[in-house]
Design a protein around this motif. Structure first.
Motif, PDB file in Angstrom:
ATOM      1  N   ALA A 150      50.588  41.142  45.803  1.00 22.58           N
ATOM      2  CA  ALA A 150      49.668  41.987  46.565  1.00 22.58           C
ATOM      3  C   ALA A 150      49.269  43.180  45.705  1.00 22.58           C
ATOM      4  O   ALA A 150      50.074  43.728  44.972  1.00 22.58           O
ATOM      5  N   GLY A 151      48.015  43.559  45.797  1.00 25.75           N
ATOM      6  CA  GLY A 151      47.589  44.746  45.063  1.00 25.75           C
ATOM      7  C   GLY A 151      46.589  44.426  43.974  1.00 25.75           C
ATOM      8  O   GLY A 151      46.615  43.367  43.356  1.00 25.75           O
ATOM      9  N   GLU A 152      45.710  45.375  43.723  1.00 26.00           N
ATOM     10  CA  GLU A 152      44.643  45.184  42.746  1.00 26.00           C
ATOM     11  C   GLU A 152      45.177  45.063  41.331  1.00 26.00           C
ATOM     12  O   GLU A 152      44.538  44.455  40.475  1.00 26.00           O
ATOM     13  N   LYS A 153      46.374  45.634  41.066  1.00 21.42           N
ATOM     14  CA  LYS A 153      46.888  45.615  39.703  1.00 21.42           C
ATOM     15  C   LYS A 153      47.177  44.205  39.216  1.00 21.42           C
ATOM     16  O   LYS A 153      47.340  43.982  38.019  1.00 21.42           O
ATOM     17  N   ASN A 154      47.253  43.231  40.132  1.00 17.82           N
ATOM     18  CA  ASN A 154      47.589  41.875  39.746  1.00 17.82           C
ATOM     19  C   ASN A 154      46.358  40.994  39.597  1.00 17.82           C
ATOM     20  O   ASN A 154      46.449  39.774  39.648  1.00 17.82           O
ATOM     21  N   THR A 155      45.204  41.619  39.427  1.00 21.62           N
ATOM     22  CA  THR A 155      43.992  40.884  39.094  1.00 21.62           C
ATOM     23  C   THR A 155      43.789  40.933  37.583  1.00 21.62           C
ATOM     24  O   THR A 155      44.355  41.775  36.884  1.00 21.62           O
ATOM     25  N   GLY A 156      42.991  40.015  37.080  1.00 18.00           N
ATOM     26  CA  GLY A 156      42.717  39.992  35.650  1.00 18.00           C
ATOM     27  C   GLY A 156      41.285  39.576  35.379  1.00 18.00           C
ATOM     28  O   GLY A 156      40.582  39.087  36.270  1.00 18.00           O
ATOM     29  N   ALA A 179      36.933  36.420  21.896  1.00 20.56           N
ATOM     30  CA  ALA A 179      37.308  36.452  23.308  1.00 20.56           C
ATOM     31  C   ALA A 179      38.325  37.558  23.547  1.00 20.56           C
ATOM     32  O   ALA A 179      39.166  37.849  22.686  1.00 20.56           O
ATOM     33  N   TYR A 180      38.233  38.161  24.726  1.00 20.22           N
ATOM     34  CA  TYR A 180      39.201  39.182  25.147  1.00 20.22           C
ATOM     35  C   TYR A 180      39.553  38.920  26.603  1.00 20.22           C
ATOM     36  O   TYR A 180      38.705  38.493  27.405  1.00 20.22           O
ATOM     37  N   GLU A 181      40.803  39.182  26.951  1.00 20.46           N
ATOM     38  CA  GLU A 181      41.212  39.043  28.341  1.00 20.46           C
ATOM     39  C   GLU A 181      42.316  40.038  28.666  1.00 20.46           C
ATOM     40  O   GLU A 181      43.051  40.496  27.780  1.00 20.46           O
ATOM     41  N   LYS A 182      42.451  40.356  29.946  1.00 22.40           N
ATOM     42  CA  LYS A 182      43.506  41.255  30.426  1.00 22.40           C
ATOM     43  C   LYS A 182      44.148  40.639  31.661  1.00 22.40           C
ATOM     44  O   LYS A 182      43.457  40.323  32.637  1.00 22.40           O
ATOM     45  N   ASP A 183      45.463  40.461  31.599  1.00 24.04           N
ATOM     46  CA  ASP A 183      46.258  39.977  32.733  1.00 24.04           C
ATOM     47  C   ASP A 183      45.783  38.630  33.265  1.00 24.04           C
ATOM     48  O   ASP A 183      45.692  38.414  34.487  1.00 24.04           O
ATOM     49  N   LEU A 184      45.494  37.714  32.350  1.00 23.37           N
ATOM     50  CA  LEU A 184      45.157  36.352  32.755  1.00 23.37           C
ATOM     51  C   LEU A 184      46.232  35.378  32.270  1.00 23.37           C
ATOM     52  O   LEU A 184      47.121  35.018  33.029  1.00 23.37           O
ATOM     53  N   ASN A 185      46.180  34.981  31.015  1.00 17.96           N
ATOM     54  CA  ASN A 185      47.139  34.006  30.499  1.00 17.96           C
ATOM     55  C   ASN A 185      48.524  34.589  30.233  1.00 17.96           C
ATOM     56  O   ASN A 185      49.496  33.851  30.160  1.00 17.96           O
ATOM     57  N   LEU A 186      48.623  35.912  30.093  1.00 19.22           N
ATOM     58  CA  LEU A 186      49.919  36.530  29.834  1.00 19.22           C
ATOM     59  C   LEU A 186      50.648  36.879  31.130  1.00 19.22           C
ATOM     60  O   LEU A 186      51.757  37.388  31.096  1.00 19.22           O
ATOM     61  N   ARG A 187      50.045  36.604  32.256  1.00 21.57           N
ATOM     62  CA  ARG A 187      50.624  36.969  33.545  1.00 21.57           C
ATOM     63  C   ARG A 187      51.857  36.116  33.848  1.00 21.57           C
ATOM     64  O   ARG A 187      51.829  34.886  33.770  1.00 21.57           O
ATOM     65  N   SER A 188      52.974  36.773  34.177  1.00 20.11           N
ATOM     66  CA  SER A 188      54.203  36.055  34.498  1.00 20.11           C
ATOM     67  C   SER A 188      55.208  36.998  35.146  1.00 20.11           C
ATOM     68  O   SER A 188      55.003  38.216  35.197  1.00 20.11           O
ATOM     69  N   ASP A 189      56.293  36.431  35.632  1.00 16.26           N
ATOM     70  CA  ASP A 189      57.411  37.223  36.157  1.00 16.26           C
ATOM     71  C   ASP A 189      58.437  37.434  35.052  1.00 16.26           C
ATOM     72  O   ASP A 189      58.698  36.536  34.256  1.00 16.26           O
ATOM     73  N   VAL A 190      59.029  38.616  35.019  1.00 10.46           N
ATOM     74  CA  VAL A 190      60.100  38.910  34.065  1.00 10.46           C
ATOM     75  C   VAL A 190      61.261  39.535  34.824  1.00 10.46           C
ATOM     76  O   VAL A 190      61.055  40.423  35.662  1.00 10.46           O
ATOM     77  N   GLU A 191      62.480  39.060  34.545  1.00  9.79           N
ATOM     78  CA  GLU A 191      63.671  39.621  35.176  1.00  9.79           C
ATOM     79  C   GLU A 191      64.323  40.644  34.255  1.00  9.79           C
ATOM     80  O   GLU A 191      64.581  40.358  33.089  1.00  9.79           O
TER      81      GLU A 191
END
Length: 369
Positions: free
Chosen positions: A185-191, A209-221
């Motif tokens: 939830a939240g706008e910060k999780n858009t890319g 090409a440039y991207e932000k928060d698309l292919n690098l998006r993941s969960d980290v513990e």
């Protein structure tokens, strides 16, 4: 008169049905691969080898278009990966699946699950079969050893792609993407991302090409610590906190077809450079790919051979986690849609005095329909 009206009605229905009918397409690609995996260093020791039967990007799809107005078409695609060898719990997995609109003036819009625009400039990777593995950045849950490379462009769920219209005399193709992860939830999780490809048909291409928060998006513990620096415990067990991990990625590509300048030397060269800045990484992941592919004329059927080298430093943003990979292979076209493959390659990765090596040699048959 009635016969004429009936014939006209049948013809109109036939045209409508033809417009609405989707194109069915796909491929079956099966290989037999001898794989040797090793992991050495510290307390780690693993050495396994054997022959595997693998389904390599097999798929089936339905696509088509239908006029919505004089200048606009509805476009659609439903594509699913198929695990032909049956060793995956998920036999069907959706690939590019979208519904969109295409207009000669405003371009094409697609909404659904789309390949990220970063991939639109990737005409450099030539590896096939087992070694078509750009993008394996970390070990999987059930893998002790894996062939590791830089982050790759994948398919983004809940995304919209816009492809700008092409104009005569302007040899560039621009595309942009917006993606939203519904698991958060939240706008910060858009890319978002964008790509630009230059190709005027003169034997060379350039892409950026440039991207932000698309292919690098993941969960980290992350392990949770107390104020005094001691590990936080609950019921005697260490406490971990899951955080969203994103980042910025930039990629550049270039290719050169030497046959355009010297018809006696049918070789295409390619180069790719990429940097990925993970939000929770120690350093930027940096990688490059160089490739060469040459057509052979001394066979009864068309054939090509290729070589590709991958190098990545700071895999997944971890300082000192490096890998390199070398692969050579070839393809023989029995027919345009029936292709035999053969290849051999090795991937070496090391991190914190632990070395992993994957060697694989194999081949198979690809059938397209």
């Amino acid at each position: 008169m009635k016969k004429l009206l009936l014939a006209s009605a049948v013809a109109a229905l036939s045209v409508s049905a033809a417009n609405a009918a989707p194109t069915v397409y796909g491929k079956i690609f099966l290989t037999a691969d001898y794989v040797d995996e090793e992991l050495k260093g510290g307390n780690e020791k693993y050495d396994e080898n054997g022959v595997e039967i693998n389904s390599q990007g097999s798929r089936v799809g339905f696509k088509g278009s239908e006029p919505l107005s004089a200048n606009t078409d509805v476009v659609y695609q439903l594509e699913y990966g198929i695990d032909v060898d049956g060793d995956d719990h998920q036999t069907f997995k959706n690939r590019d699946t979208y519904l969109g609109l295409k207009n000669n003036t405003f371009g094409e819009f697609r909404a659904g699950k789309n390949q990220s625009t970063t991939d639109y400039i990737n005409n450099v990777v030539v590896n096939e079969g087992y070694w078509d593995n750009l993008g394996s950045t970390k070990l999987g849950d059930e893998q002790k050893v894996a062939a590791l490379n830089m982050a790759d462009s994948g398919r983004i769920s809940n995304s919209i792609v816009w492809m700008a219209p092409k104009f005569d005399g302007v040899p560039v193709q621009f595309a942009a993407m917006y993606g939203n992860d519904d698991d958060y939830a939240g706008e910060k999780n858009t890319g978002w991302g964008a790509s630009l490809m230059f190709d005027q048909g003169a034997g060379y291409t350039f892409g950026l090409a440039y991207e932000k928060d698309l292919n690098l998006r993941s969960d980290v513990e992350f392990q949770v610590f107390n104020a005094d620096g001691s590990p936080k415990l609950e019921d005697g067990k260490k406490v971990y906190e899951t955080k969203f991990n994103g980042g910025d990625l930039i990629r550049g590509t270039a290719t050169l077809d030497l046959a355009t300048f010297n018809s006696g030397f049918p070789v295409t060269l390619g180069a790719l450079y990429q940097e990925a800045d993970y939000d929770y990484g120690d350093k930027k992941e940096k990688g490059y790919v160089v490739s060469a592919q040459m057509g052979l004329t001394n066979f009864a059927k068309p054939a090509t051979i290729y070589a590709q080298y991958n190098n990545t430093s700071n895999l997944y943003g971890q300082n000192g986690f490096d890998s390199d990979q070398i692969v050579v292979g070839g393809k023989y076209y029995y027919q345009k849609n029936m292709i035999a493959h053969a290849y051999i390659g090795q991937n070496d990765a090391d991190y914190d005095n632990v070395d992993g090596k994957v060697f694989a040699v194999g081949g198979g048959l690809e059938y397209k329909f």
